[in-house]
Design a protein around this motif. Structure first.
Motif, mmCIF file in Angstrom:
data_model
loop_
_atom_site.group_PDB
_atom_site.id
_atom_site.type_symbol
_atom_site.label_atom_id
_atom_site.label_comp_id
_atom_site.label_asym_id
_atom_site.label_seq_id
_atom_site.Cartn_x
_atom_site.Cartn_y
_atom_site.Cartn_z
ATOM 1 N N SER A 1 2.368 59.628 -6.987
ATOM 2 C CA SER A 1 1.108 59.363 -7.696
ATOM 3 C C SER A 1 0.201 58.470 -6.871
ATOM 4 O O SER A 1 -1.018 58.661 -6.822
ATOM 5 N N LEU A 2 0.788 57.489 -6.202
ATOM 6 C CA LEU A 2 -0.029 56.614 -5.355
ATOM 7 C C LEU A 2 -0.535 57.352 -4.126
ATOM 8 O O LEU A 2 -1.667 57.132 -3.667
ATOM 9 N N SER B 1 -3.391 59.503 -5.151
ATOM 10 C CA SER B 1 -4.604 58.746 -5.467
ATOM 11 C C SER B 1 -5.362 58.328 -4.218
ATOM 12 O O SER B 1 -6.537 57.945 -4.315
ATOM 13 N N SER B 2 -4.724 58.386 -3.076
ATOM 14 C CA SER B 2 -5.431 58.019 -1.845
ATOM 15 C C SER B 2 -6.489 59.042 -1.465
ATOM 16 O O SER B 2 -7.335 58.760 -0.611
ATOM 17 N N SER B 3 -6.458 60.223 -2.082
ATOM 18 C CA SER B 3 -7.469 61.238 -1.751
ATOM 19 C C SER B 3 -8.845 60.863 -2.275
ATOM 20 O O SER B 3 -9.835 61.492 -1.926
ATOM 21 N N LEU B 4 -8.912 59.844 -3.125
ATOM 22 C CA LEU B 4 -10.215 59.415 -3.640
ATOM 23 C C LEU B 4 -10.977 58.561 -2.652
ATOM 24 O O LEU B 4 -12.168 58.324 -2.829
ATOM 25 N N TYR B 5 -10.338 58.080 -1.616
ATOM 26 C CA TYR B 5 -10.998 57.215 -0.639
ATOM 27 C C TYR B 5 -12.023 58.010 0.148
ATOM 28 O O TYR B 5 -11.761 59.136 0.578
#
Lengths: 431, 323
Positions: free
Chosen positions: A252-253, A256-260
């Motif tokens: 999950s973490l 979520s890095s794809s939002l950077y």
């Protein structure tokens, strides 16, 4: 040429050279031949055959005479029986003895290949290197896995040995001499690695490691439709049997890095400072520099020095240069090992690969930890990002002069972090 | 017969050797001829001049002969030592020549648009000093390429510059540092780095502190007044950069010593304390005609434009009054 040599004996050199250049022969008195004391511009008759483009007649006759003589000599040798008693040798070709690597022809392409070497300087700084490797900085400090183990092992006379090595490497025997920069840094790194060998009694797995220098690596990846390559010996490398465990294994973490969002360098692109190469082979795969059956294939840490310092039109400070060198070293060693095992289009790795890097100036130390999460780096908006932990500007000592037997302002925490990074992945058997 | 003579570069420099001079020329006698005025003049025999110009000619031709890459653009600098006025033979051709060696860095003198026809945006990365010219240069980045251009006074690091290419429109507020077609500019704009024909590089008014003004715009032809108060007429498709060339205080500098002048290339002269004739002094002449540069490469002249002024003798009609 035989015909011309014969002519030059009878005629003057000017006439012969004139024949070579197809010019008119000069009229001259020929004193070399007896009986002919008159001006002559024409050639005698016995030389006309030589000029009629039939020089091979006499030459063939001469050569035939030579061949006949050689055959007569060979018959004499065979009849005498000298060669019968000698043993026959096996014919050995040079091709069987010499090692011939497979040479593939190099092809020229219209689209270039962007090459990163140890001599490149990225003018924009760390943001440009992060854009090329599709990675993001998570924290300006090392992860807890490494910080918790700081001070776990303390060797006897630890700090004194480090101070001694600083004095030994940075100062010369005389005040008049000056220690060169490359030796100052390389010797200090090798001394620090040698001091950590005393930990083998608590951690015998540390002996199962290899230290390699000047390793030729080559990794390739696509980025924004462009082919990028990292080439060269990116510092000194410590290898081990097994890979390091991942620091962040939560999917999950990682997702979520794809939002950077990456910053833009408009109107320039991130590949401005890279060398463009138009002659290359696409079929060449990335190579680690090691052969397949090497005992310690996994990469653990890179040691990078600030030497050689390259000049550029733009004044770039030293820390971003070392950051990019450390990042590309850790990235390339992780990427080439993943490309050998997995397909190129894997978006998320089940077990992300971790590598470390330590960059030095001799006085300042910079620490980097890199985690590879994906191999698909073509798009900037979509996809998972790689992760970086960066700890810069750790002062080992402030100064060292000839008058002092020890350096001034020694900081013992730096050596503890180096030890904790080298211990990463290894635990005591009692625990 | 004789063998062609090899080229000799830079006889005075320490890096190159002097052995490239032809052997045949050393044995020849010095020949003289008589001038029209009756004086004796040395005759220069160069039966085999080099195919490549050494002292005359453009910089890129000389660099190509040395092996420097000229097809591709590089930011590296090459040292170009001086010849001292000497030719490939080693003989002096020009007087009063000399100076320190210069370092030449390639400069993009044609500021073009993209191949699509769209504007090209460039960002300034650095401003640097150039030993080869009086103006300062700027390093510029666009796409995957880096170039060096001549800088203007308004340039700053981090600024974005544009090269425009559109027709049939006049810009009233052009941005300094941008490059436009000359036909897009209104009269009164300050301009530098002009090319006389669309095929040539932008060489005119590139020295430090130079600027030109647009006097008149006819749509097809444009008249520009240079810093030397000379007018030229050029096609509207020629390009020009807006602003003033950098290092405007170059002309106001005091060299101070004679050694500074020698480093610039000025040899000693003794003309200060000598009487002059009628050729010296300021002269007042009527302005010269306008030089017209055609796209074919030819050059012609046209009479100067007359500006009509109001005089007291003319009468103005009062239209407000009812007849």
């Amino acid at each position: 040429m035989m015909a011309l040599r014969l002519m030059m004996l009878h005629f003057r050199r000017d006439a012969v050279q004139g024949l070579l250049e197809n010019t008119r022969i000069r009229s001259s008195r020929n004193w070399s031949l007896p009986g002919k004391r008159c001006l002559s511009t024409s050639t005698p008759k016995y030389c006309l055959s030589l000029l009629d483009n039939e020089p091979e007649k006499n030459y063939e006759f001469i050569v035939k005479q030579m061949i006949d003589k050689r055959q007569e000599l060979e018959l004499e040798v065979l009849e005498s029986g000298v060669l019968e008693g000698e043993p026959k040798l096996d014919v050995v070709d040079d091709d069987q003895l010499c090692y011939k690597p497979e040479i593939t022809p190099i092809v020229r392409h219209n689209e270039p290949l962007f090459q990163y070497r140890n001599s490149t300087v990225l003018w924009e700084g760390p943001s440009q290197g992060l854009h090329l490797t599709k990675s993001m900085i998570i924290d300006y400090n090392l992860p807890d896995v490494i910080l918790q183990r700081r001070g776990e092992f303390e060797m006897p006379v630890q700090d004194a040995m480090v101070r001694k090595s600083i004095v030994q490497t940075s100062l010369a025997e005389n005040e008049l001499e000056h220690v060169p920069e490359h030796s100052r840094i390389d010797n200090l790194i090798s001394n620090i690695i040698r001091l950590t060998n005393t930990l083998n009694r608590w951690l015998p797995e540390l002996s199962n490691r290899g230290i390699i220098d000047h390793i030729p690596t080559q990794t390739r990846w696509f980025r924004d439709g462009k082919l990028i390559e990292a080439v060269g010996s990116l510092g000194k490398l410590i290898t081990c049997k097994n890979q390091l465990p991942p620091i962040i294994n939560d999917k999950s973490l990682i997702l979520s890095s794809s939002l950077y969002k990456f910053p833009t360098f408009y109107p320039a692109s991130s590949t401005v400072d890279l060398q463009r190469v138009y002659e290359y082979n696409i079929n060449e795969l990335s190579s680690t520099g090691l052969h397949t059956n090497y005992r310690y294939p996994a990469a653990h840490t890179h040691f990078i020095s600030s030497y050689p310092r390259i000049e550029s039109n733009v004044e770039v400070p030293l820390t971003p240069i070392l950051f990019n060198r450390a990042l590309f070293a850790a990235f390339s060693s992780a990427m080439c090992r993943a490309q050998q095992r997995l397909p190129i289009d894997t978006r998320i790795l089940e077990s992300p690969i971790v590598t470390q890097a330590i960059a030095t100036d001799g006085r300042l130390f910079h620490f980097l930890v890199f985690q590879l999460n994906s191999l698909d780096l073509d798009s900037t908006e979509d996809g998972v990002r790689n992760m970086v932990w960066w700890l810069p500007d750790q002062v080992l000592y402030e100064g060292c002069t000839y008058g002092d037997s020890e350096p001034i302002g020694y900081n013992p925490e730096v050596f503890q972090t180096i030890v904790s990074m080298l211990i990463n992945g290894v635990h005591r058997k009692d625990k | 017969d004789c063998v062609p003579v090899p080229v000799c570069f830079f006889q005075q420099s320490r890096s190159f050797s002097i052995s490239n001079i032809s052997e045949g020329y050393r044995n020849e006698k010095i020949k003289y001829r008589f001038n029209s005025s009756g004086g004796r003049v040395r005759r220069i025999n160069n039966p085999y001049p080099p195919e490549i110009p050494v002292t005359t000619g453009s910089v890129m031709e000389r660099l190509g002969a040395m092996g420097f890459p000229t097809e591709t653009f590089t930011l590296e600098k090459v040292m170009m030592p001086k010849t001292g006025g000497r030719d490939w033979r080693g003989r002096r051709i020009t007087r009063r020549a000399g100076g320190d060696p210069q370092h030449y860095g390639m400069v993009e003198l044609i500021r073009e648009c993209n191949s699509d026809g769209t504007t090209r945006d460039m960002r300034i990365v650095a401003l640097e000093y150039d030993n080869f010219r009086s103006a300062n240069t700027a390093i510029v980045v666009y796409g995957d390429e880096k170039r060096r251009i001549i800088g203007t006074t308004s340039m700053k690091v981090g600024e974005i510059i544009r090269n425009h290419c559109f027709y049939n429109r006049i810009v009233l507020e052009p941005q300094p540092g941008d490059c436009y077609y000359v036909g897009n500019l209104a009269p009164g704009t300050t301009v530098c780095q002009i090319n006389l024909t669309p095929d040539r590089p932008q060489i005119t008014s590139t020295a430090a502190g130079n600027k030109a003004t647009v006097v008149r715009n006819d749509g097809h032809n444009v008249i520009i007044r240079l810093s030397s108060k000379q007018d030229i007429q050029i096609d509207s498709k020629c390009r020009a950069v807006i602003g003033q060339v950098s290092n405007e205080q170059w002309g106001n500098l005091e060299w101070g010593t004679a050694g500074f002048g020698r480093r610039m290339g000025h040899r000693p002269r003794s003309g200060l304390f000598q009487l002059k004739g009628g050729w010296a002094g300021r002269k007042i002449h009527p302005p010269r005609d306008v030089n017209v540069y055609h796209t074919d490469g030819s050059k012609s002249q046209s009479p100067r434009i007359q500006t009509f002024k109001k005089s007291s003798k003319t009468k103005t009609k009062d239209k407000t009054k009812n007849k």
